[in-house]
Structures are given as C-alpha cells and as structure tokens.
Design an enzyme around this catalytic site. Structure first.
Site, PDB file in Angstrom:
ATOM      1  N   CYS A 154       0.819  -1.226   0.000  1.00  0.00           N
ATOM      2  CA  CYS A 154       0.000   0.000   0.000  1.00  0.00           C
ATOM      3  C   CYS A 154       0.851   1.274   0.000  1.00  0.00           C
ATOM      4  O   CYS A 154       0.507   2.242  -0.691  1.00  0.00           O
ATOM      5  CB  CYS A 154      -0.990  -0.025   1.152  1.00  0.00           C
ATOM      6  N   HIS A 247      -2.168   6.300   4.172  1.00  0.00           N
ATOM      7  CA  HIS A 247      -0.712   6.268   4.302  1.00  0.00           C
ATOM      8  C   HIS A 247      -0.136   7.540   3.681  1.00  0.00           C
ATOM      9  O   HIS A 247      -0.438   7.878   2.523  1.00  0.00           O
ATOM     10  CB  HIS A 247      -0.131   5.069   3.558  1.00  0.00           C
TER      11      HIS A 247
HETATM   12  N1  LIG Z   1      -4.581  -3.540   5.373  1.00  0.00           N
HETATM   13  C1  LIG Z   1      -4.029  -2.961   4.323  1.00  0.00           C
HETATM   14  O1  LIG Z   1      -4.017  -1.705   4.201  1.00  0.00           O
HETATM   15  C2  LIG Z   1      -3.393  -3.761   3.232  1.00  0.00           C
HETATM   16  C3  LIG Z   1      -2.956  -3.085   2.096  1.00  0.00           C
HETATM   17  C4  LIG Z   1      -2.367  -3.807   1.039  1.00  0.00           C
HETATM   18  C5  LIG Z   1      -2.252  -5.169   1.160  1.00  0.00           C
HETATM   19  N2  LIG Z   1      -2.674  -5.827   2.292  1.00  0.00           N
HETATM   20  C6  LIG Z   1      -2.546  -7.279   2.308  1.00  0.00           C
HETATM   21  O2  LIG Z   1      -3.863  -7.821   2.207  1.00  0.00           O
HETATM   22  C7  LIG Z   1      -3.946  -9.060   2.924  1.00  0.00           C
HETATM   23  C8  LIG Z   1      -5.057  -8.959   3.967  1.00  0.00           C
HETATM   24  O3  LIG Z   1      -4.715  -7.919   4.891  1.00  0.00           O
HETATM   25  P1  LIG Z   1      -5.690  -7.450   6.058  1.00  0.00           P
HETATM   26  O4  LIG Z   1      -5.101  -6.174   6.528  1.00  0.00           O
HETATM   27  O5  LIG Z   1      -7.097  -7.499   5.631  1.00  0.00           O
HETATM   28  O6  LIG Z   1      -5.438  -8.620   7.153  1.00  0.00           O
HETATM   29  P2  LIG Z   1      -6.437  -9.185   8.294  1.00  0.00           P
HETATM   30  O7  LIG Z   1      -7.379  -8.126   8.737  1.00  0.00           O
HETATM   31  O8  LIG Z   1      -5.542  -9.829   9.300  1.00  0.00           O
HETATM   32  O9  LIG Z   1      -7.287 -10.320   7.534  1.00  0.00           O
HETATM   33  C9  LIG Z   1      -6.719 -11.553   7.135  1.00  0.00           C
HETATM   34  C10 LIG Z   1      -7.767 -12.431   6.489  1.00  0.00           C
HETATM   35  O10 LIG Z   1      -7.130 -13.673   6.081  1.00  0.00           O
HETATM   36  C11 LIG Z   1      -7.881 -14.767   6.609  1.00  0.00           C
HETATM   37  N3  LIG Z   1      -6.970 -15.902   6.891  1.00  0.00           N
HETATM   38  C12 LIG Z   1      -5.894 -15.909   7.719  1.00  0.00           C
HETATM   39  N4  LIG Z   1      -5.320 -17.147   7.710  1.00  0.00           N
HETATM   40  C13 LIG Z   1      -6.061 -17.911   6.876  1.00  0.00           C
HETATM   41  C14 LIG Z   1      -6.002 -19.273   6.462  1.00  0.00           C
HETATM   42  N5  LIG Z   1      -5.038 -20.102   6.899  1.00  0.00           N
HETATM   43  N6  LIG Z   1      -6.914 -19.732   5.573  1.00  0.00           N
HETATM   44  C15 LIG Z   1      -7.894 -18.905   5.104  1.00  0.00           C
HETATM   45  N7  LIG Z   1      -8.020 -17.601   5.472  1.00  0.00           N
HETATM   46  C16 LIG Z   1      -7.110 -17.124   6.343  1.00  0.00           C
HETATM   47  C17 LIG Z   1      -8.532 -14.244   7.884  1.00  0.00           C
HETATM   48  O11 LIG Z   1      -9.668 -15.040   8.193  1.00  0.00           O
HETATM   49  P3  LIG Z   1     -10.188 -15.284   9.729  1.00  0.00           P
HETATM   50  O12 LIG Z   1     -10.926 -14.032  10.130  1.00  0.00           O
HETATM   51  O13 LIG Z   1     -11.074 -16.457   9.592  1.00  0.00           O
HETATM   52  O14 LIG Z   1      -8.982 -15.517  10.581  1.00  0.00           O
HETATM   53  C18 LIG Z   1      -8.912 -12.834   7.431  1.00  0.00           C
HETATM   54  O15 LIG Z   1     -10.117 -12.882   6.686  1.00  0.00           O
HETATM   55  C19 LIG Z   1      -2.558  -9.309   3.527  1.00  0.00           C
HETATM   56  O16 LIG Z   1      -1.827 -10.145   2.660  1.00  0.00           O
HETATM   57  C20 LIG Z   1      -1.966  -7.897   3.581  1.00  0.00           C
HETATM   58  O17 LIG Z   1      -0.556  -7.910   3.556  1.00  0.00           O
HETATM   59  C21 LIG Z   1      -3.252  -5.155   3.320  1.00  0.00           C
END
Ligand SMILES: NC(=O)c1ccc[n+]([C@@H]2O[C@H](COP(=O)([O-])OP(=O)(O)OC[C@H]3O[C@@H](n4cnc5c(N)ncnc54)[C@H](OP(=O)(O)O)[C@@H]3O)[C@@H](O)[C@H]2O)c1
Length: 359
Positions: A154, A247
């Site tokens: 991001c 950001h």
């Molecule tokens: N937040 C940002 O601004 C941002 C920006 C760019 C990219 N990203 C990327 O986007 C992705 C998601 O980020 P986030 O911030 O949304 O993270 P998050 O809030 O921690 O959400 C993670 C998601 O992945 C699921 N998950 C975790 N382990 C799993 C497994 N073994 N099998 C299936 N599902 C699983 C979780 O499900 P449960 O709820 O069931 O645990 C949850 O739905 C990451 O790769 C991150 O690096 C994030």
C-alpha cells in the site's frame, strides 16, 4: 460519467473476507455494476458461521445480502465464482491463490507472495496497465487456465502513483522514502491500542524491502514478453502512526533530467494515466490530485477523495541533496488494496480478458 450496468453481474468470491481488506472489498462491491459478491471465505476460525456472525464489521453498514452468506473454506472445489478477490494473509495466500488459478479462476491478489515473480503482473491500472500482457506467458508457463494479478504494497502504491508522471517525463534516478502508515494497514485487530496511541512505531515488519523493490517493477517497461525494471534505487523508512486510514509518504527524488518544481507540478496536474482505465466504474475522475495548500495532503481531510481512489500530492519543492521533495497520501485499504484490485478486475473485463456473464 460512470459506466452503466449493461450485462448480468459477474459472481465473485472474496478470500479473507472477514479481515480489514476483505471487508473493504465487500463495502466497495455493494451495488457494483459489474460484480456481485456471491461467496465469502476465510480461515477455519470463521467457516460454518454466517458472514455477520464471523465478522467484526468495522465501517459503515454491512450489506444485508452478504451478511447472510455462509463463510466457506478457501477451497476451489467448494467455491464456484470465476473471479476471486484475495485479501488473504500471506501465510495462507502462497498455497491457496495458485490453487484457484490452477482451477481456472482469475485471482486478484493483495498478498505479497507473487508480486515479484517475473510472469505475474503487479499492477496499478493507470500506471502500468500494459503489464497485464504478461498473463499469456504466465498461463502457458504454469499450465493454469486461470491467472494471478497482484496489486502492490500500500505505501509503494501511493509513492508509485506520485512518481509515475515524474518518471515518465524526467526519469527518476533515486528515491528516498519515509512513510507514516495508518493502523488499518496492519489488518484487524491489528496494532494494540496501547502500542500506538500517542506513539510512532519506527518499524513495520517486511515493509521496507517491498517499498524498495516493487516500485521499480511497476514503473518498468515491457521489453518483448518481460518487464525491464526501472533503473532507480530506493531507500525506505516505514513508520506506523496513530492514523485510522491513509498512508502518507514523504519522497525526496533525484532525476536524470532535473525538473524545476513548476515543471514537476505541471506534470502531476496533467497526468491522467492509461486511457483505457478512464470511465471504468471504480476509476476516479483524477487518479492524482495536486494540492496547493502548504499543509496538505492530510489523511483526515483528503483520504476520501475520489471515493478513496485518488492519491493526493503536495508540497513539491526543491531539495539540496537530491532534486525535489514532495508528499503523497492515499487510502491504504481502498486505493492501496481492495479498490486497486477491483479496478484491475474492471480493466480485465473491459479488455475482454475476463468474460462478461452472458456476453
Ligand atoms: N490492510 C491494508 O491496508 C493492506 C494493504 C495492502 C495489502 N494488504 C494485504 O492484504 C492481505 C489482507 O490484509 P488485512 O489487513 O485485511 O489482514 P487481516 O485483517 O488480518 O485479515 C486476514 C484475512 O485472512 C484470513 N486468513 C488468515 N489465515 C487464513 C487461512 N489459513 N486460511 C484462510 N483464510 C485465512 C482471515 O480469516 P479469519 O478471520 O477467519 O482468521 C482474514 O479474513 C494481507 O496479505 C496484507 O498484507 C493489506
């Protein structure tokens, strides 16, 4: 003017639907003219529950039709949607995303795992839509009937959008980058409140290497069937700050041909990005907005610009060490994640790579 609904909506699945980015997908896809959320999937912590029961919804109202969906396992045998938006944690994305591509699905990924693979497009549509031409080689080499398209880290997204018009005209030679990144970038529940309230954390695990490599790929050019990365060096400091969304990135840039601040501001103001992106449902009127006020951009005031898809830029001024300094800011879960993925998918639909339903 936005594109009207002209065909049946394409069913999509959201992997990692319960997290911060997954929820942003659901919010942005509510009422989308081309896509409808048909399936939601997450880890075994959430499967077997309704989406409403499994999710601690963060912002606005949870769309009623999605609230009632059952959360399914992230298994291509159990999900049927042809388009898959992945908001998976990187620990899960490495195995799961290729499984969906192998099963013939278009995977639009936010995870870091495949971004730097030579045959995987890492795309901000306005910046490098042409990199989607890698998909033919990707599918042939991997034997996939589907594909993976990624969007960037991001903070790298905000910096790359601000640099794109400047690199195009003046050739970036070096970039010093210092970020102030919102807590929503750490997912949900993310950073403990006692760690971040009234504080700055000068470390975000694994963030600086991504910022130091992904921008050169995105600003690289296609040479035959491969990407030649842009030949500049990047030095990054990544900081977590007590901001909810948005950001901020302070950039100091050196150029092959040094522009005056006025020339740089003109380039930023005039830039509209790849023409094929204009008019897509999620494309903002202005991908970049240059702000003249001396104290902008600011997350509180500017993060919602272009429904979170516009990156705000300001404070272009001369620099005594390199050539120019500027500040860029954008919405991390919208432009930097879910909104960026949706725009990638819209481009794939509008160019016929993803088939329209019944069309
Ligand atoms: N937040 C940002 O601004 C941002 C920006 C760019 C990219 N990203 C990327 O986007 C992705 C998601 O980020 P986030 O911030 O949304 O993270 P998050 O809030 O921690 O959400 C993670 C998601 O992945 C699921 N998950 C975790 N382990 C799993 C497994 N073994 N099998 C299936 N599902 C699983 C979780 O499900 P449960 O709820 O069931 O645990 C949850 O739905 C990451 O790769 C991150 O690096 C994030």
């Amino acid at each position: 003017m936005k594109t009207p609904v002209t065909h049946s909506r394409i069913p999509v699945a959201i992997l990692g639907a319960t997290g911060a980015v997954g929820q942003t997908f659901i919010r942005l896809l509510d009422g989308h003219p081309w896509f409808r959320v048909a399936e939601v999937a997450a880890s075994e912590r959430s499967t077997g529950k309704t989406y409403a029961a499994a999710t601690r919804w963060i912002e606005g109202s949870l769309p009623a039709d999605v609230a009632l969906l059952d959360v399914k396992p992230c298994d291509p045998a159990l999900l049927t949607s042809p388009v898959v938006f992945s908001a998976l944690d990187s620990a899960a994305a490495g195995d799961l995303e290729p499984a969906f591509a192998r099963a013939g699905r278009f995977v639009l990924s936010n995870a870091k795992n495949f971004r730097m693979e030579a045959d995987v497009p890492l795309v901000i549509p306005e910046v490098n839509a042409a990199h989607l031409s890698l998909l033919g080689a990707q599918r042939a080499a991997r034997g996939w009937s589907g594909a993976i398209v990624t969007n960037a880290n991001c903070a790298a997204t905000m910096a790359t959008m601000a640099m794109a018009p400047l690199h195009e005209r003046f050739g970036v030679r070096s970039a010093f980058v210092a970020t102030m990144q919102a807590v929503s970038g750490a997912g949900y529940p993310g950073v403990p409140s006692l760690d971040i309230l009234g504080n700055v954390i000068p470390y975000i695990g694994d963030e600086e290497p991504k910022i130091e490599t992904e921008m050169q790929k995105m600003l690289g050019r296609m040479v035959g069937s491969r990407i030649e990365p842009a030949p500049f060096v990047v030095s990054a400091h990544a900081n977590r700050v007590a901001v909810e969304n948005g950001h901020t990135v302070c950039l100091t840039l050196g150029f092959e041909q040094k522009p005056t601040p006025e020339q740089a501001i003109a380039a930023l103001r005039e830039w509209r990005g790849a023409p094929e992106v204009r008019g897509l449902p999620s494309a903002p009127d202005l991908p970049l907005r240059y702000r003249d006020e001396p104290d902008r951009p600011q997350p509180r005031r500017d993060v919602g610009d272009g429904r979170g898809m516009t990156v705000s830029v300001g404070r272009v001024r001369a620099d005594e060490i390199l050539d120019l300094r500027l500040v860029a800011m954008g919405h991390n879960t919208v432009r930097g994640a879910a909104g960026g993925s949706i725009l990638n998918a819209e481009l794939l639909v509008s160019t016929g790579v993803i088939a329209r339903v019944g069309g």
